[in-house]
Design a protein around this motif. Structure first.
Motif, PDB file in Angstrom:
ATOM      1  N   SER A   1       0.836  -1.200   0.000  1.00 23.22           N
ATOM      2  CA  SER A   1       0.000   0.000   0.000  1.00 23.22           C
ATOM      3  C   SER A   1       0.867   1.244   0.000  1.00 23.22           C
ATOM      4  O   SER A   1       1.945   1.261   0.578  1.00 23.22           O
ATOM      5  N   VAL A   2       0.298   2.267  -0.621  1.00 25.44           N
ATOM      6  CA  VAL A   2       0.938   3.577  -0.638  1.00 25.44           C
ATOM      7  C   VAL A   2      -0.042   4.564  -0.009  1.00 25.44           C
ATOM      8  O   VAL A   2      -1.262   4.453  -0.223  1.00 25.44           O
ATOM      9  N   ALA A   3       0.463   5.509   0.774  1.00 25.29           N
ATOM     10  CA  ALA A   3      -0.416   6.508   1.409  1.00 25.29           C
ATOM     11  C   ALA A   3      -1.259   7.176   0.327  1.00 25.29           C
ATOM     12  O   ALA A   3      -0.727   7.545  -0.733  1.00 25.29           O
ATOM     13  N   PRO A   4      -2.568   7.320   0.574  1.00 25.87           N
ATOM     14  CA  PRO A   4      -3.461   7.845  -0.470  1.00 25.87           C
ATOM     15  C   PRO A   4      -2.984   9.169  -1.101  1.00 25.87           C
ATOM     16  O   PRO A   4      -3.105   9.346  -2.311  1.00 25.87           O
ATOM     17  N   ASN A   5      -2.412  10.056  -0.289  1.00 25.91           N
ATOM     18  CA  ASN A   5      -1.985  11.354  -0.842  1.00 25.91           C
ATOM     19  C   ASN A   5      -0.649  11.275  -1.581  1.00 25.91           C
ATOM     20  O   ASN A   5      -0.150  12.288  -2.065  1.00 25.91           O
ATOM     21  N   MET A   6      -0.065  10.065  -1.654  1.00 27.62           N
ATOM     22  CA  MET A   6       1.241   9.910  -2.310  1.00 27.62           C
ATOM     23  C   MET A   6       1.167   8.985  -3.528  1.00 27.62           C
ATOM     24  O   MET A   6       2.201   8.624  -4.101  1.00 27.62           O
ATOM     25  N   LYS A   7      -0.063   8.604  -3.905  1.00 26.06           N
ATOM     26  CA  LYS A   7      -0.198   7.671  -5.029  1.00 26.06           C
ATOM     27  C   LYS A   7       0.225   8.309  -6.349  1.00 26.06           C
ATOM     28  O   LYS A   7       0.259   9.521  -6.490  1.00 26.06           O
ATOM     29  N   ARG A   8       0.487   7.458  -7.330  1.00 25.30           N
ATOM     30  CA  ARG A   8       0.847   7.830  -8.706  1.00 25.30           C
ATOM     31  C   ARG A   8       2.113   8.677  -8.762  1.00 25.30           C
ATOM     32  O   ARG A   8       2.253   9.542  -9.601  1.00 25.30           O
ATOM     33  N   GLN A   9       3.044   8.374  -7.854  1.00 27.17           N
ATOM     34  CA  GLN A   9       4.350   9.057  -7.904  1.00 27.17           C
ATOM     35  C   GLN A   9       5.485   8.039  -8.021  1.00 27.17           C
ATOM     36  O   GLN A   9       6.633   8.352  -7.734  1.00 27.17           O
ATOM     37  N   GLY A  10       5.119   6.793  -8.356  1.00 24.31           N
ATOM     38  CA  GLY A  10       6.147   5.765  -8.570  1.00 24.31           C
ATOM     39  C   GLY A  10       6.577   5.020  -7.314  1.00 24.31           C
ATOM     40  O   GLY A  10       7.476   4.173  -7.364  1.00 24.31           O
ATOM     41  N   ILE A  11       5.917   5.312  -6.168  1.00 26.00           N
ATOM     42  CA  ILE A  11       6.326   4.668  -4.906  1.00 26.00           C
ATOM     43  C   ILE A  11       5.968   3.167  -4.936  1.00 26.00           C
ATOM     44  O   ILE A  11       6.772   2.315  -4.536  1.00 26.00           O
ATOM     45  N   GLY A  12       4.776   2.851  -5.449  1.00 28.89           N
ATOM     46  CA  GLY A  12       4.379   1.449  -5.586  1.00 28.89           C
ATOM     47  C   GLY A  12       5.376   0.694  -6.461  1.00 28.89           C
ATOM     48  O   GLY A  12       5.816  -0.413  -6.130  1.00 28.89           O
TER      49      GLY A  12
END
Ligand SMILES: CC(C)(COP(=O)(O)OP(=O)(O)OC[C@H]1O[C@@H](n2cnc3c(N)ncnc32)[C@H](O)[C@@H]1OP(=O)(O)O)[C@@H](O)C(=O)NCCC(=O)NCCS
Length: 169
Positions: free
Chosen positions: A70-81
């Motif tokens: 999981s990635v923090a909702p406010n940090m999605k779509r920044q390549g963290i996943g």
């Protein structure tokens, strides 16, 4: 700066916070505590010591299982996943894993797109696997075969150590 680190107790509250925001039927705190044991690979993505994502995987012989990511909702779509999944694959290669498996809710299109983009393919279905507020939902099983690397001596020792439940560093 972002980095990926092994879980520590100090990060667990933040991990649990992300889980509660990300999953309609979140894991319990005690499940996360259990996953801090050595049988699991539990890592967090950190930005200046703030947890912004995590994954938990387990490896057995030649198979890997991605249990949670999981990635923090406010940090999605920044390549963290992507970075977290790359770490899962690097660890898998290191330990001689040949194929990674995971389950995903059939309604979780976001995660399905994410896995497909990362080379996972659908290989099966588990009927009524997940609880919903009302009723149940199927799980889709995805897998990714890793490159067919022959086992190094270190990997063979790691597999043997897992069989006998002790670790060789
Ligand atoms: C699935 C999840 C981990 C992806 O993390 P993320 O950091 O947002 O993913 P990334 O930014 O690395 O995205 C990588 C690629 O996946 C695909 N993708 C990710 N989210 C997507 C979305 N909402 N819609 C379509 N494609 C998506 C895209 O191809 C994306 O590349 P792009 O941004 O260049 O187009 C994140 O959405 C999440 O935490 N979801 C809630 C928890 C969850 O469902 N976990 C999986 C349980 S099985």
């Amino acid at each position: 700066m972002r980095k990926i680190k092994k879980i520590k107790k100090a990060y667990l509250e933040q991990v649990f916070g992300i889980e509660q925001l990300s999953n309609s039927t979140p894991w319990s705190y005690s499940s996360f505590l259990d996953c801090m044991k050595k049988d699991y690979e539990f890592y967090v993505s950190l930005e200046d010591e703030k947890v912004i994502g995590f994954f938990i995987a387990s490896f057995s012989l030649l198979e890997g299982h991605l249990l949670n990511i999981s990635v923090a909702p406010n940090m999605k779509r920044q390549g963290i996943g992507n970075e977290l999944l790359k770490k899962v694959e690097n660890l898998s290669n290191k330990f001689g894993i040949k194929e990674i498996f995971l389950e995903v809710r059939e309604s979780n299109q976001e995660a399905i797109n994410f896995y497909k983009k990362n080379g996972f393919i659908e290989v099966g279905i588990r009927k009524n696997y997940y609880k919903l507020y009302e009723g149940r939902e199927d799980a889709l099983i995805f897998s990714k075969k890793l490159r067919d690397n022959s086992l190094s001596l270190k990997q063979i020792l790691y597999i043997l150590s897992n069989l006998f439940r002790f670790r060789i560093r």
